[in-house]
Motif scaffolding. Structure first.
Motif, PDB file in Angstrom:
ATOM      1  N   LYS A  18      36.904  24.852  39.085  1.00 58.04           N
ATOM      2  CA  LYS A  18      37.909  23.994  39.726  1.00 58.04           C
ATOM      3  C   LYS A  18      37.340  22.595  39.974  1.00 58.04           C
ATOM      4  N   ASP A  34      43.989  17.151  39.877  1.00 67.37           N
ATOM      5  CA  ASP A  34      44.708  17.674  41.049  1.00 67.37           C
ATOM      6  C   ASP A  34      45.420  18.979  40.704  1.00 67.37           C
ATOM      7  N   GLN A  88      43.119  21.848  40.272  1.00 69.37           N
ATOM      8  CA  GLN A  88      42.573  22.317  41.551  1.00 69.37           C
ATOM      9  C   GLN A  88      43.667  22.860  42.471  1.00 69.37           C
ATOM     10  N   LYS A 140      46.294  21.435  43.614  1.00 64.36           N
ATOM     11  CA  LYS A 140      46.909  20.537  44.608  1.00 64.36           C
ATOM     12  C   LYS A 140      48.345  20.235  44.204  1.00 64.36           C
ATOM     13  N   LYS A 141      49.151  19.905  45.202  1.00 60.62           N
ATOM     14  CA  LYS A 141      50.550  19.578  44.919  1.00 60.62           C
ATOM     15  C   LYS A 141      50.624  18.130  44.446  1.00 60.62           C
ATOM     16  N   SER A 151      52.543  14.717  43.991  1.00 59.40           N
ATOM     17  CA  SER A 151      53.742  13.994  44.429  1.00 59.40           C
ATOM     18  C   SER A 151      53.868  12.758  43.553  1.00 59.40           C
TER      19      SER A 151
END
Ligand code: GAL
Length: 338
Positions: free
Chosen positions: A27, A287, A290, A292-293, A295
């Motif tokens: 990751k 991102d 890993q 992550k969200k 945006s």
């Protein structure tokens, strides 16, 4: 030397097997797959190199494939990246409608997908990073109509891009928004318009050859949807001793196009700061890998869902501002444009 496609695939798979394995990816140091339509046009080499540099600077690894404009090959490239357990795939589709199954396979394997500068339609992608193609189309058309002679309705040729590329349709939409009201008002005539398959220079040339053969009076402007096709457009005009006498557009700020602009056979290009796009895509790939969200400031409907989307700004470039934009940014070198 012609390399048989199966041999190429075998070489690719061997290279992939050597490069990465599930144990290799982590990751913190994700393996980012890149599936390109083609490397034949200059800009995609630039994109690949810039994404790769950024991914490496962030600590990750890249496996890049190029499908040479072949849908079947792009599907098998993506399959190979999946088999190799990359953490995320950045895709420049050759055909926005031909990758549904490949994207589904990636999603089933838990691999997020970023559509890079071209939208992939009707499937579950995670992010779309691009430029505003409708706006680019409008900027090109406006540039031409502002400069064609006003003593007669301007005679304009439109050389659209590849019909398989959603961008080509968006560009046309932007061009039409400027041109069609003027056609209606009798201020311009579109004497000929056609799609250049695969954004190929030779196809751009054929379209202008056909336009010249068809139009009894000289043409005034060519709205060419990218520098690759503008190359063929300028060649056709050169052969008819019309180079420099007809307004010609483009986009990408390719080196050859910037040279033509400085020498006068192409009138303008559109500078798309690929570094910003590539850096954004690389960071987003990290991102997503890993978990992550993401945006994003915009969204766009790809027929399956509203995809988070990012649109980078572009700049109209001609002889007057070439040095204060493309050269100043280091995108092209001054000595290459002499
Ligand atoms: C399009 C892109 C253009 C140009 C073209 C040919 O998708 O929007 O900037 O690069 O492909 O490669």
């Amino acid at each position: 030397m012609q390399i048989h496609p199966f041999v190429r695939s075998a070489v690719l798979l061997a290279a992939l097997a050597a490069l990465g394995s599930p144990a290799f990816a982590s990751k913190e140091k994700p393996v980012v797959g890149i599936s390109l339509d083609t490397l034949k046009q200059e800009r995609w080499q630039h994109d690949r190199d810039t994404i790769e540099a950024r991914v490496k600077a962030l600590g990750g690894t890249v496996i890049a494939t190029s499908a040479n404009g072949d849908d079947t090959r792009q599907v098998s490239d993506i399959d190979a990246l999946i088999s190799n357990h990359v953490d995320v795939i950045i895709v420049v589709p050759h055909n926005g409608e031909a990758l549904t199954r490949a994207v589904e396979a990636a999603k089933e394997a838990g691999i997020p997908i970023i559509a890079y500068d071209r939208l992939i339609l009707n499937c579950d992608i995670d992010l779309y990073v691009t430029f505003d193609n409708v706006k680019i189309g409008a900027l090109m058309a406006q540039y031409v109509v502002d400069r064609v002679p006003k003593d007669h309705p301007g005679r304009i040729v439109c050389v659209y891009g590849a019909q398989t590329d959603n961008n080509a349709k968006l560009l046309k939409q932007g061009q039409d928004s400027v041109l069609l009201p003027l056609v209606k008002a009798g201020k311009i005539n579109i004497v000929h318009a056609d799609w250049a398959a695969d954004w190929n220079s030779e196809n751009g040339k054929k379209i202008v050859n056909a336009a010249i053969a068809k139009s009894p009076q000289p043409i005034d402007g060519v709205v060419a949807s990218a520098d690759s096709v503008a190359g063929g457009v300028c060649q056709a005009l050169l052969e008819e001793h019309l180079a420099g006498k007809v307004i010609v557009t483009g986009q990408d700020a390719d080196r050859a196009a910037c040279q033509r602009v400085m020498r006068g056979s192409q009138t303008m290009t559109i500078y798309k700061p690929l570094k910003q796009l590539a850096d954004y895509a690389a960071q987003a790939a990290f991102d997503l890998a890993q978990g992550k969200k993401i945006s994003a400031p915009n969204s766009i409907d790809n027929g399956f869902k509203k995809v988070p989307a990012v649109f980078q700004d572009v700049t109209v470039v001609d002889k007057d501002n070439m040095f204060s934009t493309v050269v100043k940014d280091g995108f092209q070198k001054a000595e290459d444009l002499k």
